[in-house]
Motif scaffolding. Structure first.
Motif, PDB file in Angstrom:
ATOM      1  N   LYS A 227       4.913  -8.566   5.965  1.00  0.00           N
ATOM      2  CA  LYS A 227       4.235  -9.705   6.611  1.00  0.00           C
ATOM      3  C   LYS A 227       3.164 -10.287   5.681  1.00  0.00           C
ATOM      4  CE  LYS A 227       1.687 -11.043  10.701  1.00  0.00           C
ATOM      5  NZ  LYS A 227       0.950 -10.588  11.874  1.00  0.00           N
ATOM      6  N   GLU A 228       2.460  -9.416   4.997  1.00  0.00           N
ATOM      7  CA  GLU A 228       1.394  -9.848   4.088  1.00  0.00           C
ATOM      8  C   GLU A 228       1.927 -10.749   2.965  1.00  0.00           C
ATOM      9  OE1 GLU A 228      -2.058  -9.007   3.585  1.00  0.00           O
ATOM     10  OE2 GLU A 228      -2.156  -8.169   5.598  1.00  0.00           O
TER      11      GLU A 228
ATOM     12  N   VAL B 135     -15.205 -15.183  -6.293  1.00  0.00           N
ATOM     13  CA  VAL B 135     -16.073 -14.076  -5.912  1.00  0.00           C
ATOM     14  C   VAL B 135     -15.269 -13.122  -5.036  1.00  0.00           C
ATOM     15  CG1 VAL B 135     -18.183 -13.397  -4.683  1.00  0.00           C
ATOM     16  CG2 VAL B 135     -18.122 -15.544  -5.983  1.00  0.00           C
ATOM     17  N   VAL B 136     -15.132 -11.861  -5.491  1.00  0.00           N
ATOM     18  CA  VAL B 136     -14.392 -10.876  -4.706  1.00  0.00           C
ATOM     19  C   VAL B 136     -15.185 -10.582  -3.448  1.00  0.00           C
ATOM     20  CG1 VAL B 136     -13.478  -8.533  -4.644  1.00  0.00           C
ATOM     21  CG2 VAL B 136     -13.332  -9.855  -6.751  1.00  0.00           C
ATOM     22  N   SER B 137     -14.553 -10.794  -2.292  1.00  0.00           N
ATOM     23  CA  SER B 137     -15.269 -10.621  -1.044  1.00  0.00           C
ATOM     24  C   SER B 137     -14.797  -9.433  -0.216  1.00  0.00           C
ATOM     25  CB  SER B 137     -15.175 -11.901  -0.203  1.00  0.00           C
ATOM     26  OG  SER B 137     -13.823 -12.205   0.059  1.00  0.00           O
ATOM     27  N   ASP B 138     -13.601  -8.929  -0.512  1.00  0.00           N
ATOM     28  CA  ASP B 138     -13.102  -7.839   0.315  1.00  0.00           C
ATOM     29  C   ASP B 138     -11.996  -7.079  -0.416  1.00  0.00           C
ATOM     30  OD1 ASP B 138     -12.949  -6.245   2.561  1.00  0.00           O
ATOM     31  OD2 ASP B 138     -11.734  -7.648   3.719  1.00  0.00           O
ATOM     32  N   THR B 139     -11.981  -5.766  -0.228  1.00  0.00           N
ATOM     33  CA  THR B 139     -10.904  -4.913  -0.726  1.00  0.00           C
ATOM     34  C   THR B 139     -10.524  -3.981   0.414  1.00  0.00           C
ATOM     35  OG1 THR B 139     -11.791  -4.968  -2.968  1.00  0.00           O
ATOM     36  CG2 THR B 139     -10.236  -3.218  -2.463  1.00  0.00           C
ATOM     37  N   THR B 140      -9.230  -3.945   0.740  1.00  0.00           N
ATOM     38  CA  THR B 140      -8.762  -3.095   1.828  1.00  0.00           C
ATOM     39  C   THR B 140      -7.453  -2.421   1.423  1.00  0.00           C
ATOM     40  OG1 THR B 140      -7.545  -4.927   2.849  1.00  0.00           O
ATOM     41  CG2 THR B 140      -9.770  -4.527   3.658  1.00  0.00           C
ATOM     42  N   TYR B 141      -7.087  -1.406   2.190  1.00  0.00           N
ATOM     43  CA  TYR B 141      -5.789  -0.767   2.026  1.00  0.00           C
ATOM     44  C   TYR B 141      -4.861  -1.331   3.088  1.00  0.00           C
ATOM     45  CZ  TYR B 141      -7.613   2.529  -1.336  1.00  0.00           C
ATOM     46  OH  TYR B 141      -8.171   3.084  -2.456  1.00  0.00           O
ATOM     47  N   ILE B 142      -3.630  -1.617   2.690  1.00  0.00           N
ATOM     48  CA  ILE B 142      -2.638  -2.200   3.586  1.00  0.00           C
ATOM     49  C   ILE B 142      -1.598  -1.133   3.924  1.00  0.00           C
ATOM     50  CG2 ILE B 142      -0.838  -3.986   3.809  1.00  0.00           C
ATOM     51  CD1 ILE B 142      -3.694  -5.093   3.675  1.00  0.00           C
ATOM     52  N   PRO B 143      -1.330  -0.914   5.213  1.00  0.00           N
ATOM     53  CA  PRO B 143      -0.238   0.008   5.568  1.00  0.00           C
ATOM     54  C   PRO B 143       1.102  -0.554   5.091  1.00  0.00           C
ATOM     55  CG  PRO B 143      -1.608  -0.514   7.483  1.00  0.00           C
ATOM     56  CD  PRO B 143      -2.035  -1.415   6.378  1.00  0.00           C
ATOM     57  N   ARG B 144       1.986   0.311   4.653  1.00  0.00           N
ATOM     58  CA  ARG B 144       3.298  -0.132   4.150  1.00  0.00           C
ATOM     59  C   ARG B 144       4.036  -0.983   5.166  1.00  0.00           C
ATOM     60  NH1 ARG B 144       5.755   5.410   2.490  1.00  0.00           N
ATOM     61  NH2 ARG B 144       5.171   5.545   4.634  1.00  0.00           N
TER      62      ARG B 144
ATOM     63  N   ILE C 194       8.973  -0.857  -1.837  1.00  0.00           N
ATOM     64  CA  ILE C 194       7.593  -0.550  -1.439  1.00  0.00           C
ATOM     65  C   ILE C 194       7.555  -0.020  -0.006  1.00  0.00           C
ATOM     66  CG2 ILE C 194       5.322  -1.587  -1.013  1.00  0.00           C
ATOM     67  CD1 ILE C 194       6.131  -3.514  -3.414  1.00  0.00           C
ATOM     68  N   ASP C 195       8.403  -0.582   0.870  1.00  0.00           N
ATOM     69  CA  ASP C 195       8.477  -0.126   2.266  1.00  0.00           C
ATOM     70  C   ASP C 195       8.820   1.355   2.372  1.00  0.00           C
ATOM     71  OD1 ASP C 195       7.858  -2.566   3.385  1.00  0.00           O
ATOM     72  OD2 ASP C 195       9.919  -3.109   3.869  1.00  0.00           O
ATOM     73  N   THR C 196       9.577   1.877   1.418  1.00  0.00           N
ATOM     74  CA  THR C 196      10.019   3.272   1.480  1.00  0.00           C
ATOM     75  C   THR C 196       9.288   4.172   0.487  1.00  0.00           C
ATOM     76  OG1 THR C 196      11.801   2.847  -0.095  1.00  0.00           O
ATOM     77  CG2 THR C 196      12.327   2.597   2.252  1.00  0.00           C
ATOM     78  N   SER C 197       8.308   3.642  -0.205  1.00  0.00           N
ATOM     79  CA  SER C 197       7.599   4.418  -1.230  1.00  0.00           C
ATOM     80  C   SER C 197       6.358   5.081  -0.648  1.00  0.00           C
ATOM     81  CB  SER C 197       7.188   3.503  -2.382  1.00  0.00           C
ATOM     82  OG  SER C 197       6.139   2.662  -1.956  1.00  0.00           O
ATOM     83  N   LEU C 198       5.697   5.835  -1.478  1.00  0.00           N
ATOM     84  CA  LEU C 198       4.427   6.454  -1.095  1.00  0.00           C
ATOM     85  C   LEU C 198       3.246   5.783  -1.792  1.00  0.00           C
ATOM     86  CD1 LEU C 198       5.525  10.200  -1.131  1.00  0.00           C
ATOM     87  CD2 LEU C 198       5.291   8.675   0.835  1.00  0.00           C
ATOM     88  N   PHE C 199       3.471   4.567  -2.313  1.00  0.00           N
ATOM     89  CA  PHE C 199       2.397   3.850  -2.989  1.00  0.00           C
ATOM     90  C   PHE C 199       1.261   3.540  -2.025  1.00  0.00           C
ATOM     91  CE2 PHE C 199       5.993   2.063  -5.664  1.00  0.00           C
ATOM     92  CZ  PHE C 199       5.696   2.850  -6.765  1.00  0.00           C
ATOM     93  N   SER C 200       0.072   3.578  -2.556  1.00  0.00           N
ATOM     94  CA  SER C 200      -1.106   3.115  -1.835  1.00  0.00           C
ATOM     95  C   SER C 200      -1.258   1.624  -2.165  1.00  0.00           C
ATOM     96  CB  SER C 200      -2.328   3.908  -2.314  1.00  0.00           C
ATOM     97  OG  SER C 200      -3.479   3.412  -1.711  1.00  0.00           O
ATOM     98  N   ILE C 201      -1.238   0.767  -1.154  1.00  0.00           N
ATOM     99  CA  ILE C 201      -1.277  -0.680  -1.378  1.00  0.00           C
ATOM    100  C   ILE C 201      -2.700  -1.183  -1.131  1.00  0.00           C
ATOM    101  CG2 ILE C 201      -0.317  -2.914  -0.709  1.00  0.00           C
ATOM    102  CD1 ILE C 201       2.076  -1.258   0.492  1.00  0.00           C
TER     103      ILE C 201
ATOM    104  N   SER D  43       4.759 -12.589   2.969  1.00  0.00           N
ATOM    105  CA  SER D  43       5.817 -13.462   3.481  1.00  0.00           C
ATOM    106  C   SER D  43       5.950 -14.768   2.694  1.00  0.00           C
ATOM    107  CB  SER D  43       5.601 -13.759   4.966  1.00  0.00           C
ATOM    108  OG  SER D  43       4.382 -14.448   5.153  1.00  0.00           O
ATOM    109  N   ALA D  44       4.880 -15.267   2.103  1.00  0.00           N
ATOM    110  CA  ALA D  44       4.965 -16.496   1.299  1.00  0.00           C
ATOM    111  C   ALA D  44       5.941 -16.323   0.136  1.00  0.00           C
ATOM    112  CB  ALA D  44       3.584 -16.890   0.772  1.00  0.00           C
ATOM    113  N   PHE D  45       6.022 -15.125  -0.412  1.00  0.00           N
ATOM    114  CA  PHE D  45       6.946 -14.846  -1.521  1.00  0.00           C
ATOM    115  C   PHE D  45       8.397 -14.818  -1.040  1.00  0.00           C
ATOM    116  CE2 PHE D  45       2.952 -13.163  -3.029  1.00  0.00           C
ATOM    117  CZ  PHE D  45       2.942 -13.487  -4.368  1.00  0.00           C
ATOM    118  N   LEU D  46       8.599 -14.335   0.171  1.00  0.00           N
ATOM    119  CA  LEU D  46       9.958 -14.203   0.702  1.00  0.00           C
ATOM    120  C   LEU D  46      10.505 -15.525   1.235  1.00  0.00           C
ATOM    121  CD1 LEU D  46       9.395 -10.791   2.479  1.00  0.00           C
ATOM    122  CD2 LEU D  46      10.694 -11.199   0.382  1.00  0.00           C
ATOM    123  N   ASN D  47       9.638 -16.510   1.408  1.00  0.00           N
ATOM    124  CA  ASN D  47      10.049 -17.804   1.957  1.00  0.00           C
ATOM    125  C   ASN D  47      10.292 -18.871   0.897  1.00  0.00           C
ATOM    126  OD1 ASN D  47       9.985 -16.905   4.631  1.00  0.00           O
ATOM    127  ND2 ASN D  47       7.787 -17.232   4.742  1.00  0.00           N
TER     128      ASN D  47
END
Length: 185
Positions: A69-70, A55-64, A39-46, A72-76
């Motif tokens: 960091k976003e 209740v959905v409160s927010d939708t944002t785009y995340i820079p690759r 994902i770090d090297t892709s052109l995907f829109s995250i 990190s819970a999965f990597l730990n």
């Protein structure tokens, strides 16, 4: 002389003791790390979706560059390919006819003292292309008299990941916080 006898007896006992076979478990963090590097090297829109109490409160785009960091819970999560960590977990494998998946479950030998209660890999059997892990599911629980916290981590390979956090404090209603990152859905 007494010391020498004790030493010989100890050496004899240790040499007769049969060594337990080393457990060979799959490394879920390594599989997730491969995905994050891709994902770090892709052109995907995250996209990141945040919900509180369903209740959905927010939708944002995340820079690759922020994705690692976003998530990190999965990597730990514990790396059960490490023999020292694997000793404290059991492995169970079963085939789910409905899902058409092999489910490899890792559960702790001592669930009271281990926060990670379950690590499951859902594998799609494929003779032609090779077996592929499609989903990784992790459950972490911690609690004491001051409250309870349960975290569910779901990684859908090549598509998305979700972190669900449920907290309960004495005298308060249960709170649910959900984050979902989607890059290829």
């Amino acid at each position: 002389m007494r010391f020498l006898s004790l030493l010989l007896l100890t050496i004899t006992f240790l040499s007769c003791k049969e060594a337990a076979p080393e457990k060979k478990f799959i490394s879920a963090p390594s599989l997730i790390e491969q995905q994050v590097r891709h994902i770090d090297t892709s052109l995907f829109s995250i996209k990141k979706y945040i919900s509180r109490d369903t209740v959905v409160s927010d939708t944002t785009y995340i820079p690759r560059e922020n994705f690692r960091k976003e998530v990190s819970a999965f990597l730990n999560i514990p790396d059960l390919s490490d023999a020292k960590k694997a000793r404290s977990f059991n492995e169970e494998t079963r085939y789910d006819e409905l899902l058409k998946r092999v489910i490899i479950s890792y559960t702790p030998l001592d669930p009271i003292n281990e926060p990670y209660q379950r690590i499951e890999l859902f594998v799609e059997p494929n003779l032609a292309a090779g077996d592929q892990v499609k989903t990784i599911l992790i459950t972490r629980r911690q609690g004491d008299r001051n409250g309870f916290e349960q975290e569910e981590l779901i990684w859908q390979m090549d598509r998305s990941c979700t972190r669900l956090l449920i907290t309960r404090k004495p005298g308060e209603a249960e709170q649910m916080y959900k984050e979902k990152w989607s890059w290829n859905e």
